[in-house]
Design a protein around this motif. Sequence first.
Motif, PDB file in Angstrom:
ATOM      1  N   THR A  52       0.830  -1.215   0.000  1.00  0.00           N
ATOM      2  CA  THR A  52       0.000   0.000   0.000  1.00  0.00           C
ATOM      3  C   THR A  52       0.860   1.258   0.000  1.00  0.00           C
ATOM      4  O   THR A  52       0.462   2.272  -0.570  1.00  0.00           O
ATOM      5  N   GLU A  53       2.034   1.199   0.593  1.00  0.00           N
ATOM      6  CA  GLU A  53       2.943   2.360   0.533  1.00  0.00           C
ATOM      7  C   GLU A  53       3.424   2.589  -0.893  1.00  0.00           C
ATOM      8  O   GLU A  53       3.560   3.730  -1.334  1.00  0.00           O
ATOM      9  N   ALA A  54       3.686   1.510  -1.633  1.00  0.00           N
ATOM     10  CA  ALA A  54       4.089   1.647  -3.041  1.00  0.00           C
ATOM     11  C   ALA A  54       2.957   2.297  -3.832  1.00  0.00           C
ATOM     12  O   ALA A  54       3.190   3.222  -4.631  1.00  0.00           O
ATOM     13  N   MET A  55       1.736   1.842  -3.615  1.00  0.00           N
ATOM     14  CA  MET A  55       0.581   2.396  -4.312  1.00  0.00           C
ATOM     15  C   MET A  55       0.379   3.862  -3.955  1.00  0.00           C
ATOM     16  O   MET A  55       0.143   4.699  -4.838  1.00  0.00           O
ATOM     17  N   ARG A  56       0.463   4.167  -2.671  1.00  0.00           N
ATOM     18  CA  ARG A  56       0.264   5.543  -2.200  1.00  0.00           C
ATOM     19  C   ARG A  56       1.330   6.469  -2.764  1.00  0.00           C
ATOM     20  O   ARG A  56       1.033   7.567  -3.243  1.00  0.00           O
ATOM     21  N   THR A  57       2.570   6.022  -2.751  1.00  0.00           N
ATOM     22  CA  THR A  57       3.666   6.839  -3.258  1.00  0.00           C
ATOM     23  C   THR A  57       3.524   7.083  -4.755  1.00  0.00           C
ATOM     24  O   THR A  57       3.683   8.217  -5.227  1.00  0.00           O
ATOM     25  N   LEU A  58       3.228   6.043  -5.509  1.00  0.00           N
ATOM     26  CA  LEU A  58       3.067   6.191  -6.953  1.00  0.00           C
ATOM     27  C   LEU A  58       1.921   7.149  -7.277  1.00  0.00           C
ATOM     28  O   LEU A  58       2.090   8.085  -8.061  1.00  0.00           O
ATOM     29  N   ALA A  59       0.769   6.921  -6.672  1.00  0.00           N
ATOM     30  CA  ALA A  59      -0.386   7.788  -6.943  1.00  0.00           C
ATOM     31  C   ALA A  59      -0.109   9.226  -6.514  1.00  0.00           C
ATOM     32  O   ALA A  59      -0.419  10.169  -7.250  1.00  0.00           O
ATOM     33  N   GLY A  60       0.482   9.404  -5.339  1.00  0.00           N
ATOM     34  CA  GLY A  60       0.806  10.751  -4.861  1.00  0.00           C
ATOM     35  C   GLY A  60       1.794  11.457  -5.766  1.00  0.00           C
ATOM     36  O   GLY A  60       1.649  12.656  -6.062  1.00  0.00           O
ATOM     37  N   MET A  61       2.795  10.727  -6.223  1.00  0.00           N
ATOM     38  CA  MET A  61       3.797  11.303  -7.114  1.00  0.00           C
ATOM     39  C   MET A  61       3.145  11.754  -8.420  1.00  0.00           C
ATOM     40  O   MET A  61       3.428  12.837  -8.923  1.00  0.00           O
ATOM     41  N   ILE A  62       2.258  10.941  -8.958  1.00  0.00           N
ATOM     42  CA  ILE A  62       1.565  11.291 -10.196  1.00  0.00           C
ATOM     43  C   ILE A  62       0.701  12.535  -9.993  1.00  0.00           C
ATOM     44  O   ILE A  62       0.735  13.471 -10.792  1.00  0.00           O
ATOM     45  N   LEU A  63      -0.046  12.563  -8.912  1.00  0.00           N
ATOM     46  CA  LEU A  63      -0.944  13.687  -8.661  1.00  0.00           C
ATOM     47  C   LEU A  63      -0.185  14.978  -8.363  1.00  0.00           C
ATOM     48  O   LEU A  63      -0.684  16.063  -8.654  1.00  0.00           O
ATOM     49  N   ASP A  64       1.013  14.872  -7.789  1.00  0.00           N
ATOM     50  CA  ASP A  64       1.822  16.052  -7.473  1.00  0.00           C
ATOM     51  C   ASP A  64       2.652  16.544  -8.649  1.00  0.00           C
ATOM     52  O   ASP A  64       3.203  17.636  -8.593  1.00  0.00           O
ATOM     53  N   SER A  65       2.748  15.752  -9.696  1.00  0.00           N
ATOM     54  CA  SER A  65       3.609  16.125 -10.825  1.00  0.00           C
ATOM     55  C   SER A  65       2.849  17.022 -11.806  1.00  0.00           C
ATOM     56  O   SER A  65       1.620  16.996 -11.855  1.00  0.00           O
ATOM     57  N   PRO A  66       3.576  17.781 -12.589  1.00  0.00           N
ATOM     58  CA  PRO A  66       2.919  18.630 -13.592  1.00  0.00           C
ATOM     59  C   PRO A  66       2.417  17.827 -14.804  1.00  0.00           C
ATOM     60  O   PRO A  66       1.692  18.363 -15.629  1.00  0.00           O
ATOM     61  N   SER A  67       2.785  16.559 -14.893  1.00  0.00           N
ATOM     62  CA  SER A  67       2.326  15.739 -16.017  1.00  0.00           C
ATOM     63  C   SER A  67       0.823  15.521 -15.905  1.00  0.00           C
ATOM     64  O   SER A  67       0.225  15.709 -14.851  1.00  0.00           O
ATOM     65  N   GLU A  68       0.226  15.114 -16.983  1.00  0.00           N
ATOM     66  CA  GLU A  68      -1.217  14.916 -17.002  1.00  0.00           C
ATOM     67  C   GLU A  68      -1.573  13.437 -17.074  1.00  0.00           C
ATOM     68  O   GLU A  68      -2.345  13.008 -17.930  1.00  0.00           O
ATOM     69  N   ILE A  69      -1.011  12.655 -16.160  1.00  0.00           N
ATOM     70  CA  ILE A  69      -1.326  11.224 -16.099  1.00  0.00           C
ATOM     71  C   ILE A  69      -2.736  11.069 -15.554  1.00  0.00           C
ATOM     72  O   ILE A  69      -3.053  11.541 -14.478  1.00  0.00           O
ATOM     73  N   ARG A  70      -3.578  10.414 -16.335  1.00  0.00           N
ATOM     74  CA  ARG A  70      -4.976  10.216 -15.942  1.00  0.00           C
ATOM     75  C   ARG A  70      -5.280   8.783 -15.550  1.00  0.00           C
ATOM     76  O   ARG A  70      -6.339   8.505 -14.993  1.00  0.00           O
ATOM     77  N   GLU A  71      -4.357   7.863 -15.882  1.00  0.00           N
ATOM     78  CA  GLU A  71      -4.682   6.457 -15.694  1.00  0.00           C
ATOM     79  C   GLU A  71      -3.431   5.629 -15.441  1.00  0.00           C
ATOM     80  O   GLU A  71      -2.387   5.886 -16.035  1.00  0.00           O
ATOM     81  N   ILE A  72      -3.567   4.640 -14.572  1.00  0.00           N
ATOM     82  CA  ILE A  72      -2.521   3.660 -14.305  1.00  0.00           C
ATOM     83  C   ILE A  72      -3.081   2.321 -14.759  1.00  0.00           C
ATOM     84  O   ILE A  72      -4.208   1.953 -14.397  1.00  0.00           O
ATOM     85  N   ALA A  73      -2.308   1.597 -15.559  1.00  0.00           N
ATOM     86  CA  ALA A  73      -2.764   0.301 -16.076  1.00  0.00           C
ATOM     87  C   ALA A  73      -1.745  -0.774 -15.720  1.00  0.00           C
ATOM     88  O   ALA A  73      -0.564  -0.482 -15.512  1.00  0.00           O
ATOM     89  N   PHE A  74      -2.225  -2.013 -15.658  1.00  0.00           N
ATOM     90  CA  PHE A  74      -1.321  -3.137 -15.403  1.00  0.00           C
ATOM     91  C   PHE A  74      -1.992  -4.438 -15.829  1.00  0.00           C
ATOM     92  O   PHE A  74      -3.210  -4.508 -15.958  1.00  0.00           O
ATOM     93  N   TYR A  75      -1.162  -5.427 -16.050  1.00  0.00           N
ATOM     94  CA  TYR A  75      -1.622  -6.774 -16.394  1.00  0.00           C
ATOM     95  C   TYR A  75      -1.390  -7.686 -15.194  1.00  0.00           C
ATOM     96  O   TYR A  75      -0.478  -7.466 -14.402  1.00  0.00           O
ATOM     97  N   ALA A  76      -2.209  -8.721 -15.092  1.00  0.00           N
ATOM     98  CA  ALA A  76      -2.050  -9.721 -14.027  1.00  0.00           C
ATOM     99  C   ALA A  76      -2.601 -11.056 -14.510  1.00  0.00           C
ATOM    100  O   ALA A  76      -3.445 -11.105 -15.410  1.00  0.00           O
ATOM    101  N   ASN A  77      -2.112 -12.119 -13.892  1.00  0.00           N
ATOM    102  CA  ASN A  77      -2.663 -13.444 -14.175  1.00  0.00           C
ATOM    103  C   ASN A  77      -4.144 -13.453 -13.825  1.00  0.00           C
ATOM    104  O   ASN A  77      -4.536 -12.904 -12.793  1.00  0.00           O
ATOM    105  N   PRO A  78      -4.977 -14.062 -14.653  1.00  0.00           N
ATOM    106  CA  PRO A  78      -6.416 -14.086 -14.398  1.00  0.00           C
ATOM    107  C   PRO A  78      -6.806 -15.149 -13.376  1.00  0.00           C
ATOM    108  O   PRO A  78      -7.310 -16.213 -13.728  1.00  0.00           O
ATOM    109  N   SER A  79      -6.574 -14.866 -12.121  1.00  0.00           N
ATOM    110  CA  SER A  79      -6.938 -15.806 -11.055  1.00  0.00           C
ATOM    111  C   SER A  79      -7.980 -15.161 -10.149  1.00  0.00           C
ATOM    112  O   SER A  79      -8.112 -13.934 -10.088  1.00  0.00           O
TER     113      SER A  79
END
Length: 168
Positions: free
Chosen positions: A98-125
Amino acid sequence: MNQWLTADSEAAKESAVILLSRNGEHLGVPYQWSTVLSSLLCSMYDNGLMIGLDSSGEIAGVLAYTSGTGEDKYQDRTKIEVHLLFIEKRMRSGRMLTEAMRTLAGMILDSPSEIREIAFYANPSAINRRLFGKFAELIHTSEHPCGMLDYYRVIPERLLVYASRHSA
């Protein structure tokens, strides 16, 4: 306390690669080691490599992402794709994820970039779908060279709320 930082020095990047190399058989990804290395190189190029430190300051995790997603051949730079999130077994029962998630999301929201979405792939389990369904939307399941994969997406604000709620 856990801390996630951008791997912006050669030493930090080397530490990430060494950690992943030591744990190559336990990364939990469905693709080959050569694909992991390729993703790491792309992530380093995009400044999308993060390292997680334990309370002693030792590296215990790696998160690698790139600008754009494979869905559109990395053209839409308002999205990022997380290629790899690895946390050493000794740290998996704590708040490292959860710290990794919080840091990544916070970094994106604090940056001047216009990242609107985070995507990822996972095994379908069932386990992955239950876990990732708590904060991300399952878009589709499709065949890849490594087998079937689920494709998820989440907006940074939703990821931050989820992670903040679960890391306190």
